[in-house]
Design an enzyme around this catalytic site. Structure first.
Site, PDB file in Angstrom:
ATOM      1  N   ASP A   1       9.601  21.175 -11.790  1.00  4.68           N
ATOM      2  CA  ASP A   1      10.840  20.722 -11.150  1.00  4.68           C
ATOM      3  C   ASP A   1      10.745  20.769  -9.624  1.00  4.68           C
ATOM      4  O   ASP A   1      11.604  20.239  -8.932  1.00  4.68           O
ATOM      5  CB  ASP A   1      12.014  21.579 -11.652  1.00  4.68           C
ATOM      6  CG  ASP A   1      13.363  20.943 -11.373  1.00  4.68           C
ATOM      7  OD1 ASP A   1      13.391  19.744 -11.002  1.00  4.68           O
ATOM      8  OD2 ASP A   1      14.386  21.639 -11.533  1.00  4.68           O
TER       9      ASP A   1
ATOM     10  N   ARG B   1       8.111  17.856  -3.293  1.00  2.00           N
ATOM     11  CA  ARG B   1       7.082  18.224  -2.318  1.00  2.00           C
ATOM     12  C   ARG B   1       5.723  17.668  -2.716  1.00  2.00           C
ATOM     13  O   ARG B   1       4.887  17.393  -1.867  1.00  2.00           O
ATOM     14  CB  ARG B   1       7.058  19.758  -2.161  1.00  2.00           C
ATOM     15  CG  ARG B   1       6.779  20.497  -3.445  1.00  2.00           C
ATOM     16  CD  ARG B   1       7.184  21.965  -3.377  1.00  2.00           C
ATOM     17  NE  ARG B   1       8.638  22.154  -3.555  1.00  2.00           N
ATOM     18  CZ  ARG B   1       9.245  23.338  -3.530  1.00  2.00           C
ATOM     19  NH1 ARG B   1       8.543  24.437  -3.323  1.00  2.00           N
ATOM     20  NH2 ARG B   1      10.548  23.425  -3.696  1.00  2.00           N
TER      21      ARG B   1
ATOM     22  N   ASP C   1      15.238  12.808 -11.666  1.00  2.00           N
ATOM     23  CA  ASP C   1      14.556  14.100 -11.744  1.00  2.00           C
ATOM     24  C   ASP C   1      15.110  14.913 -12.903  1.00  2.00           C
ATOM     25  O   ASP C   1      16.131  15.583 -12.785  1.00  2.00           O
ATOM     26  CB  ASP C   1      14.739  14.858 -10.413  1.00  2.00           C
ATOM     27  CG  ASP C   1      14.032  16.212 -10.429  1.00  2.00           C
ATOM     28  OD1 ASP C   1      13.213  16.448 -11.340  1.00  2.00           O
ATOM     29  OD2 ASP C   1      14.297  17.026  -9.507  1.00  2.00           O
TER      30      ASP C   1
ATOM     31  N   LYS D   1      11.403  10.896   0.041  1.00  2.00           N
ATOM     32  CA  LYS D   1      11.226  11.252  -1.372  1.00  2.00           C
ATOM     33  C   LYS D   1      12.021  10.266  -2.216  1.00  2.00           C
ATOM     34  O   LYS D   1      13.237  10.168  -2.084  1.00  2.00           O
ATOM     35  CB  LYS D   1      11.718  12.688  -1.621  1.00  2.00           C
ATOM     36  CG  LYS D   1      11.893  13.056  -3.107  1.00  2.00           C
ATOM     37  CD  LYS D   1      12.384  14.491  -3.289  1.00  2.00           C
ATOM     38  CE  LYS D   1      12.744  14.792  -4.756  1.00  2.00           C
ATOM     39  NZ  LYS D   1      13.238  16.166  -4.973  1.00  2.00           N
TER      40      LYS D   1
ATOM     41  N   ASP E   1      18.197  11.492  -6.578  1.00  2.00           N
ATOM     42  CA  ASP E   1      17.030  12.233  -6.067  1.00  2.00           C
ATOM     43  C   ASP E   1      16.036  11.332  -5.315  1.00  2.00           C
ATOM     44  O   ASP E   1      14.981  11.770  -4.896  1.00  2.00           O
ATOM     45  CB  ASP E   1      16.336  12.983  -7.220  1.00  2.00           C
ATOM     46  CG  ASP E   1      15.623  14.233  -6.734  1.00  2.00           C
ATOM     47  OD1 ASP E   1      15.992  14.738  -5.655  1.00  2.00           O
ATOM     48  OD2 ASP E   1      14.702  14.692  -7.429  1.00  2.00           O
TER      49      ASP E   1
ATOM     50  N   GLU F   1       9.048  18.981  -7.725  1.00  2.00           N
ATOM     51  CA  GLU F   1       8.205  17.784  -7.714  1.00  2.00           C
ATOM     52  C   GLU F   1       8.251  17.015  -6.400  1.00  2.00           C
ATOM     53  O   GLU F   1       7.315  16.312  -6.062  1.00  2.00           O
ATOM     54  CB  GLU F   1       8.606  16.872  -8.884  1.00  2.00           C
ATOM     55  CG  GLU F   1       9.769  15.912  -8.622  1.00  2.00           C
ATOM     56  CD  GLU F   1      11.102  16.598  -8.348  1.00  2.00           C
ATOM     57  OE1 GLU F   1      11.243  17.789  -8.707  1.00  2.00           O
ATOM     58  OE2 GLU F   1      11.996  15.962  -7.767  1.00  2.00           O
TER      59      GLU F   1
ATOM     60  N   LYS G   1      15.531  20.579 -16.488  1.00  2.00           N
ATOM     61  CA  LYS G   1      16.792  21.056 -15.919  1.00  2.00           C
ATOM     62  C   LYS G   1      17.818  21.216 -17.040  1.00  2.00           C
ATOM     63  O   LYS G   1      17.728  20.544 -18.064  1.00  2.00           O
ATOM     64  CB  LYS G   1      17.328  20.025 -14.921  1.00  2.00           C
ATOM     65  CG  LYS G   1      16.597  19.959 -13.599  1.00  2.00           C
ATOM     66  CD  LYS G   1      17.231  18.929 -12.675  1.00  2.00           C
ATOM     67  CE  LYS G   1      16.483  18.815 -11.356  1.00  2.00           C
ATOM     68  NZ  LYS G   1      16.527  20.026 -10.521  1.00  2.00           N
TER      69      LYS G   1
HETATM   70  N1  BES Z   1      15.839  17.328  -6.743  1.00  2.00           N
HETATM   71  C1  BES Z   1      15.878  18.726  -6.775  1.00  2.00           C
HETATM   72  C2  BES Z   1      16.726  19.351  -5.681  1.00  2.00           C
HETATM   73  C3  BES Z   1      18.191  19.022  -5.710  1.00  2.00           C
HETATM   74  C4  BES Z   1      19.094  19.900  -6.299  1.00  2.00           C
HETATM   75  C5  BES Z   1      18.678  17.890  -5.119  1.00  2.00           C
HETATM   76  C6  BES Z   1      20.438  19.624  -6.295  1.00  2.00           C
HETATM   77  C7  BES Z   1      20.021  17.601  -5.113  1.00  2.00           C
HETATM   78  C8  BES Z   1      20.912  18.473  -5.709  1.00  2.00           C
HETATM   79  C9  BES Z   1      14.453  19.292  -6.657  1.00  2.00           C
HETATM   80  O1  BES Z   1      13.455  18.483  -7.145  1.00  2.00           O
HETATM   81  C10 BES Z   1      14.428  20.553  -7.415  1.00  2.00           C
HETATM   82  O2  BES Z   1      14.562  20.497  -8.604  1.00  2.00           O
HETATM   83  N2  BES Z   1      14.228  21.680  -6.735  1.00  2.00           N
HETATM   84  C11 BES Z   1      14.189  22.936  -7.346  1.00  2.00           C
HETATM   85  C12 BES Z   1      13.021  23.701  -6.768  1.00  2.00           C
HETATM   86  C13 BES Z   1      12.675  24.958  -7.506  1.00  2.00           C
HETATM   87  C14 BES Z   1      12.137  24.630  -8.873  1.00  2.00           C
HETATM   88  C15 BES Z   1      11.673  25.710  -6.694  1.00  2.00           C
HETATM   89  C16 BES Z   1      15.505  23.647  -7.072  1.00  2.00           C
HETATM   90  O3  BES Z   1      16.063  23.470  -5.976  1.00  2.00           O
HETATM   91  O4  BES Z   1      15.993  24.324  -7.959  1.00  2.00           O
HETATM   92 ZN    ZN Z   2      13.844  16.462  -7.191  1.00  2.00          ZN
HETATM   93 MN    MN Z   3      13.139  18.789  -9.226  1.00  2.00          MN
END
Ligand code: BES
Ligand code: ZN
Ligand code: MN
Length: 488
Positions: free
Chosen positions: A334, A338, A257, A252, A275, A336, A264
């Site tokens: 968010d 996947r 992000d 990824k 990210d 994204e 966020k």
């Molecule tokens: N890039 C983030 C995950 C992340 C969080 C990486 C903290 C490193 C540190 C990912 O894209 C994300 O935002 N995931 C969300 C998913 C949710 C919206 C289902 C999350 O983990 O909150």
């Molecule tokens: Zn992300």
């Molecule tokens: Mn995200």
């Protein structure tokens, strides 16, 4: 590119000890027996070493401890580091000791003296820990001090250390990429840096948006559509093996992000420059394999996009069509990563029919809640691949822990209007993310997904790295290739 320290081995030379500048490290076993070099140092320092070895502090110290004497009498060195290690040290103590030396390395030379058991791994830890991200600093020395070790078998030692140093270069590459701010590391500059890997023998292709559209990567493209930076997929091939199917590594690479329209919160958003950690790890692993000329076929694919809110951004509720053909309702923009991975994973299987598929991603915050910063989460449909991966990670001192998959989790992803939803609600967020990816894994492909959100970049020093990017996974993947995919 942050340089790894130069490492060389020379024959024993007692006369060089007094003149050595920078730091001098002497390995002393817990019994306190002094080697010839140790006895020479003791004479030079007029008995200071003998007093240290007989002290209560020395007697109480754990293996791996380093006791430093600053500006020792009779020596040109500015510090003498006494490294307490038995003749057959445990790997953990050895790495702790190496890391302590690495942390102190700076830009001055380091001379290592002592019994040479497992010296390559001690030096590996030293080199890895001596990393500092200085690309954005204007007034910091950029070249680490050279490391020299006096041994009885210099050539053999140099050969035994060479591969470890190649892999360390891969780790540094990953760390530089992950530490780089998002205005510096855009999808374009990222792809350019990967293209440069051709100079070490990798075949590198950069697929641009028009090509990705033709391939039908509607999910990946939807993530990048709100950004002015063009989305790209980069394919790196290392063909060091025969004609066997390759191992495919997929990363990824979200260069930043913001969350997109599902924006966020401001606090901590700056961390999302990491990210692209999965892509960074794949890039570092490919570099390591090429530098040490691995006798294996490995292909690395990364999806490079930026997740931004804009008038053109993907909206919550949009339905996108993946390369596989499955439609995806994007309830949260968010989630994204996947969407990026599912298209690159499908492409990797479609084109390369890989013998194994491993994807790496800073995919979920939930994995940090589950495992903290000490273990990456591993999800797999193939016990052999998964166990191999976890064993490799353990061997190199990188934490990895297997997590479950299951139909009941997959059900959380049901969409009313499309084939699947991109989120599965709050419970088991890391597992539903993995279940989303599993949809895009073909029956015959052994697959493992590694969620590195907690380990790719950390807020406190680890054994091998200062605060910031760790390069987690480069060494584990290299080890996995060595142990399971490489011809003897
Ligand atoms: N890039 C983030 C995950 C992340 C969080 C990486 C903290 C490193 C540190 C990912 O894209 C994300 O935002 N995931 C969300 C998913 C949710 C919206 C289902 C999350 O983990 O909150
Ligand atoms: Zn992300
Ligand atoms: Mn995200």
């Amino acid at each position: 590119m942050t340089q790894t320290a130069a490492v060389s081995f020379t024959a024993h030379d007692l006369d060089a000890i007094a003149e050595a500048t920078g730091r001098t490290a002497l390995i002393v076993p817990p019994e306190g027996t002094l080697s010839r070099a140790g006895r020479r140092i003791n004479r030079l320092t007029r008995g200071a070493l003998a007093r240290l070895v007989e002290s209560e502090a020395f007697g109480k110290a754990e293996p791996g401890t380093v006791i430093s004497l600053n500006w020792p009498t009779g020596m040109a060195a500015e510090a003498l580091d006494i490294v307490i290690l038995p003749r057959r040290p445990e790997m953990e103590a050895l790495r702790e000791a190496g890391a302590t030396l690495g942390k102190a390395l700076g830009d001055k030379p380091l001379l290592i003296l002592g019994p040479s058991q497992r010296l390559p791994e001690l030096i590996e830890a030293c080199v890895l820990r001596a990393y500092a991200y200085t690309d954005q600093k204007t007034d910091t020395p950029k070249t680490p001090g050279a490391i020299t070790a006096q041994v009885s078998n210099p050539e053999e030692m140099q050969a035994r250390t060479a591969d470890l140093l190649s892999v360390a270069e891969g780790v540094f590459f990953t760390r530089d990429l992950v530490n780089a701010p998002a205005n510096v590391l855009t999808t374009t500059t990222f792809a350019d840096q990967l293209k440069d890997l051709e100079s070490i023998g990798l075949k590198v292709e950069v697929l641009e948006e028009a090509e990705l559209e033709k391939l039908g990567m509607g999910a990946l493209l939807a993530v990048g559509q709100g950004s002015d930076s063009p989305s790209k997929v980069v394919v790196m091939q290392w063909t060091g093996g025969g004609d066997e199917a390759p191992l495919a590594l997929v990363g990824k690479g979200v260069v930043f992000d913001t969350g997109g329209i599902s924006l966020k919160p401001a606090g901590g958003m700056e961390d999302m420059t990491m990210d692209m950690g999965g892509a960074g790890t794949v890039a570092g692993a490919m570099k390591a394999l090429a530098l040490r000329k691995a006798r294996a076929n490995v292909v690395g694919l990364v999806g490079l996009v930026e997740n931004m809110p804009s008038g053109n951004a993907m909206r919550p509720g949009d339905v996108v069509t993946s390369m596989k053909g499955d439609t995806i309702e994007v309830t949260n923009t968010d989630a994204e990563g996947r969407l990026v991975l599912c298209d690159v994973m499908w492409y990797a299987q479609d084109r390369f029919k890989p013998a194994g598929l491993i994807d790496l991603a800073t995919l979920t915050g939930a994995i940090i809640i589950g495992l903290g910063h000490h273990n990456a989460g591993v999800f797999s449909t193939d016990d052999a691949l998964c166990n191999g991966l976890i064993k490799s990670a353990e061997a190199v001192g990188e934490g990895a822990w297997r997590m479950p998959l299951g139909k009941a989790y997959a059900k959380q992803l049901k969409s009313r209007i499309a084939d699947t939803n991109n989120i599965g609600g709050r419970p088991a967020g890391s597992i539903t993310a993995a279940e989303f990816l599993r949809r895009f894994v073909k029956e015959e492909t052994p697959w493992a997904h590694i969620d590195i959100a907690g380990v790719a970049s950390v807020k406190a020093d680890t054994t091998f790295a200062p605060t910031g990017a760790t390069g987690w996974g480069v060494r584990a993947l290299d080890r996995l290739v060595r142990d399971r995919f490489e011809a003897e």
